[in-house]
Scaffold this motif. Structure first.
Motif, PDB file in Angstrom:
ATOM      1  N   GLY A  36     -22.516  11.643  12.880  1.00 37.34           N
ATOM      2  CA  GLY A  36     -23.254  12.581  12.042  1.00 37.34           C
ATOM      3  C   GLY A  36     -22.327  13.207  11.022  1.00 37.34           C
ATOM      4  O   GLY A  36     -21.110  13.114  11.151  1.00 37.34           O
ATOM      5  N   ALA A  40     -22.935  18.848  11.758  1.00 34.26           N
ATOM      6  CA  ALA A  40     -24.211  18.426  12.340  1.00 34.26           C
ATOM      7  C   ALA A  40     -24.368  18.910  13.776  1.00 34.26           C
ATOM      8  O   ALA A  40     -25.460  18.878  14.329  1.00 34.26           O
ATOM      9  N   LYS A  42     -21.971  17.857  16.235  1.00 32.57           N
ATOM     10  CA  LYS A  42     -21.342  16.855  17.109  1.00 32.57           C
ATOM     11  C   LYS A  42     -20.295  17.485  18.022  1.00 32.57           C
ATOM     12  O   LYS A  42     -20.322  17.307  19.236  1.00 32.57           O
ATOM     13  N   HIS A 187     -17.425  10.626  12.201  1.00 26.65           N
ATOM     14  CA  HIS A 187     -18.292  10.646  11.027  1.00 26.65           C
ATOM     15  C   HIS A 187     -17.995   9.442  10.135  1.00 26.65           C
ATOM     16  O   HIS A 187     -18.359   9.403   8.979  1.00 26.65           O
ATOM     17  N   ASP A 203     -28.179  14.910  13.165  1.00 24.70           N
ATOM     18  CA  ASP A 203     -28.252  15.560  11.859  1.00 24.70           C
ATOM     19  C   ASP A 203     -28.901  16.921  12.048  1.00 24.70           C
ATOM     20  O   ASP A 203     -29.934  17.037  12.702  1.00 24.70           O
ATOM     21  N   ARG A 204     -28.259  17.954  11.525  1.00 25.76           N
ATOM     22  CA  ARG A 204     -28.753  19.329  11.634  1.00 25.76           C
ATOM     23  C   ARG A 204     -29.130  19.696  13.072  1.00 25.76           C
ATOM     24  O   ARG A 204     -30.175  20.279  13.336  1.00 25.76           O
ATOM     25  N   THR A 296     -31.684  10.014   7.693  1.00 26.94           N
ATOM     26  CA  THR A 296     -31.412  11.429   7.467  1.00 26.94           C
ATOM     27  C   THR A 296     -31.760  11.880   6.067  1.00 26.94           C
ATOM     28  O   THR A 296     -31.806  13.080   5.790  1.00 26.94           O
TER      29      THR A 296
END
Lengths: 302, 244
Positions: A36, A40, A42, A187, A203-204, A296
Motif C-alpha cells: 500500500g 495506508a 501498513k 510499497h 489503502d486508507r 485504489t
C-alpha cells in the motif's frame, strides 16, 4: 492452518484513523505481503501483529496466541525487523548478533547466520561503517537470530540501491526455504510481485484486495495481448475460433491476438499444428501496477 | 538474568570504546586538579579556606564536574539517542526488556562516577597532599545520595526529551545550574552566602561532600534533600519515560 489471523482490526491515533478495518490470514510457510502507499496503515497493522501497539478494535491471533497477553511467549517465536531501527554506532556485527542471540532460549548460531547473510568479512566492523545494504542484512539477521517461526519485515529494501535490493530479495526467499513464515510490508510493486505468495492491498486503512500477485492482475486486468509475425500466411479465423481468444487484428506484418486464460498456449498449439513459426513473439499482460491503480484509483507513489 | 549480563557487558564495551566521552566524564576533574595544583600559590594553606589550600578546598567541587557530566549530560544523551534511533524499540520486539538496557546504563554511570571519584581522591592525595575524605561513611553516603539524585534528574531529562538534540538542549541549563551551585565555575567562597547556601541543597549537594571530606558528618537535612530529589525526579521519570 493460519499462523496469523487478523479480523476487523481498527486503530486510531487521536482523531486520525490509521487502520479502519483490516482482516487477513497468513498460512504457515508463505510470504504474505502487505502492500500500500505510505500512510495506508501498513506499519500500524504489523506493529499490532508484533504486539508493539494495542488495537482499538478487532481480533489478532499469532500462532494461536494474543500478541498483547502472551507477548513474552510470542517474542521467542516472532522475529521483527522494524523500519528505521538502528544500532549503536560502535557496536560490531558479531557483537550485535551474539548479544541478540543471548535473549532467546533456542537461538541460531550467530557465526553461521553471519556467513549466510554474507557478512562474514564484516564481523568486526562497527555498525556506522556498514553500507545501507549491510545494515539491512544485519537487521534481518537480528530478526532471525532467535530461530523464529514468523518473521515480520517492514520496508525491507527502502533506501537500498537496485543491486542490494535484489540481493535482499534472494535472502528473503532463502529464509522462507528454512520454513519461516514471512509477513512483508512493502510499497514496491516489483518487490511484492517477485516475493509474495499472496498480497493484501491496503489503502486508507482498508483491505481493497487480497489475492496472489497474478490473481490480482488477472482479476483487474484479465486481458492478455499476443503479438507475432507468422512465418507463413495465416487465416485469422483459425485463431478467432478459439474460445480463449477475444479478438484478432493485424498491424502491418504483425498479428495481434487478445484473449484471456491460457490464450498463449492455445494460440501456439494452433500455430504448431499448422507448422507456422511465430517470430518476434511477445506476450503483454497487465502489471500489478495497473491492478493497483484500478483497485485504489491512484498510483503508488515511489 | 543472562540477557542482562550480556547487555551490561556490551554496553560497557561501547562505553569504553567512546574514548572522548570517557575522558570528559571520568578523567576531566582530575585533569583540572592537576592544572590547578601545578600553580604553587594554590597549594599554599590559607586562612580563607580554614587553613587548607585552595586545591584541597576545591576538590569536592571538582567531583561535581563528573557527577554533572555523567548524570545530567552523558546519561540522558545516550538514552535519548537509543530511543531516537529505535534501539529501545528493536529491543522491545525481543524477549529482552528495554528496562534491562536502562538499568545497564545506570550501572555504568554509577561505575564511571565511582572510578572518577577514586581517581580524583587518589591523585589529590598523592600529588598534592590533599587528605582523603576524613569521614568515609558520611562521604560515601553524600556521594551515593548526590549521585542517585543527579542520575534521577538525568533520567527525567531523558524521559521528556524526544531526541538526542532535545536532551542536550534540556540538559545544558540543568548542567549549568548544577555546576554553578556546586562551585565548579566559581569557587564557592566567591559566591554570596545566600548562593553558597542554596548550593548545599541543589544536587549533588556539594556542602555535604565538602563536610564529609574535611571530617564533619554531613547534615541530615542536606542528605534528606538529595533523597527527596532522587525519589521525586525518579518517580517523574518512571511515569514519563517512553520507549519510542
Amino acid at each position: 492452518m493460519p499462523v496469523i489471523e487478523v479480523t476487523n482490526l481498527h486503530k486510531r491515533y487521536g482523531r486520525t484513523v490509521a487502520v479502519d478495518d483490516v482482516s487477513f490470514d497468513v498460512a504457515a510457510g508463505e510470504i504474505f505481503g502487505v502492500l500500500g502507499p505510505n500512510g495506508a496503515g501498513k506499519t500500524t497493522t504489523v506493529e499490532i501483529v508484533a504486539g508493539l501497539r494495542v488495537p482499538d478494535g478487532g481480533e489478532v491471533s499469532v500462532l494461536g496466541l494474543d500478541p498483547r497477553r502472551d507477548a513474552a511467549r510470542l517474542r521467542q517465536s516472532v522475529g521483527v525487523q522494524l523500519q528505521e531501527s538502528q544500532l549503536p554506532d560502535r557496536l560490531r556485527v558479531a557483537e550485535a548478533l551474539e548479544l541478540y542471540a543471548s535473549f532467546y532460549r533456542d537461538p541460531a548460531d550467530p557465526a553461521q547466520l553471519i556467513e549466510e547473510l554474507g557478512l562474514g568479512e564484516k564481523r568486526k566492523t562497527p555498525y556506522d561503517k556498514l553500507s545501507g545494504g549491510q545494515k539491512q542484512r544485519l537487521s534481518i539477521a537480528l530478526a532471525l537470530v532467535g530461530n523464529p517461526r514468523i518473521a515480520i519485515l517492514d520496508e525491507l529494501t527502502t533506501g537500498l540501491d537496485p543491486q542490494a535490493r535484489r540481493d535482499t530479495w534472494g535472502l528473503v526467499e532463502r529464509v522462507r526455504e528454512r520454513g519461516v513464515t514471512i509477513l512483508l510490508v512493502t510499497h514496491f510493486m516489483e518487490e511484492a510481485e517477485r516475493l509474495c505468495d499472496r498480497l493484501a492491498v491496503i489503502d486508507r486503512g482498508r483491505v481493497v484486495a487480497l489475492d496472489s500477485p497474478a490473481g490480482l492482475v488477472a482479476a483487474v486486468a484479465p486481458e492478455q495481448r499476443i503479438r507475432f509475425r507468422p512465418s507463413a500466411p495465416l487465416d485469422d479465423r483459425l485463431l478467432g475460433d478459439l474460445p480463449q481468444v477475444t479478438g484478432v487484428s493485424r498491424s502491418g506484418t504483425q498479428v495481434v491476438v487478445t484473449g484471456t486464460g491460457d490464450v498463449l498456449h492455445a494460440v501456439t498449439s494452433v500455430l504448431a499444428r499448422n507448422q507456422i513459426i511465430a517470430a518476434d513473439l511477445r506476450l503483454e499482460q497487465g502489471t500489478l501496477d495497473d491492478a493497483f491503480v484500478e483497485l485504489t484509483g491512484h498510483r503508488l507513489a515511489d | 538474568m543472562y540477557a542482562f549480563g550480556q547487555i551490561l557487558k556490551t554496553e560497557a564495551k561501547l562505553y569504553l570504546r567512546d574514548r572522548s566521552t570517557l575522558v570528559l566524564t571520568v578523567a576531566l576533574p582530575t585533569l583540572i586538579l592537576v592544572v590547578l595544583g601545578s600553580i604553587p600559590a594554590l597549594r599554599e594553606p590559607s586562612p580563607d579556606f580554614g587553613g587548607r589550600s585552595f586545591v584541597a578546598y576545591f576538590t569536592p567541587s571538582l567531583l561535581v564536574v563528573t557527577l554533572a557530566m555523567i548524570g545530567v549530560n552523558a546519561l540522558p544523551t545516550v538514552l535519548a539517542t537509543y530511543r531516537e534511533r529505535g534501539i529501545l524499540r528493536r529491543l522491545a520486539t525481543t524477549p529482552a526488556s528495554p528496562l534491562a538496557l536502562l538499568v545497564a546504563q545506570l550501572v555504568l554511570a554509577l561505575a564511571g562516577i565511582l572510578a572518577s571519584a577514586v581517581l580524583l581522591a587518589v591523585v589529590a592525595r598523592v600529588a598534592f597532599g590533599v587528605p582523603l575524605p576524613q569521614h568515609p561513611l558520611g562521604f560515601g553516603a553524600a556521594l551515593l545520595l548526590g549521585t542517585v539524585a543527579l542520575l534521577a534528574v538525568g533520567l527525567l531529562v531523558a524521559a521528556v526529551a524526544p531526541t538526542a538534540k532535545a536532551a542536550q538542549s534540556l540538559a545544558i541549563p540543568v548542567f549549568m545550574v548544577v555546576m554553578f551551585f556546586g562551585g565548579a565555575y566559581l569557587p564557592r567562597f566567591l559566591l554570596p552566602d545566600f548562593l553558597a547556601t542554596v548550593g548545599g541543597y541543589t544536587p549533588p549537594g556539594v556542602q555535604a561532600l565538602l563536610d564529609a571530606w574535611t571530617g564533619t558528618a554531613p547534615q541530615p537535612l542536606h542528605l534528606g534533600i538529595m533523597a527527596v530529589v532522587a525519589v521525586t525526579a525518579g518517580a517523574g521519570a518512571a511515569k514519563l519515560f517512553r520507549w519510542e
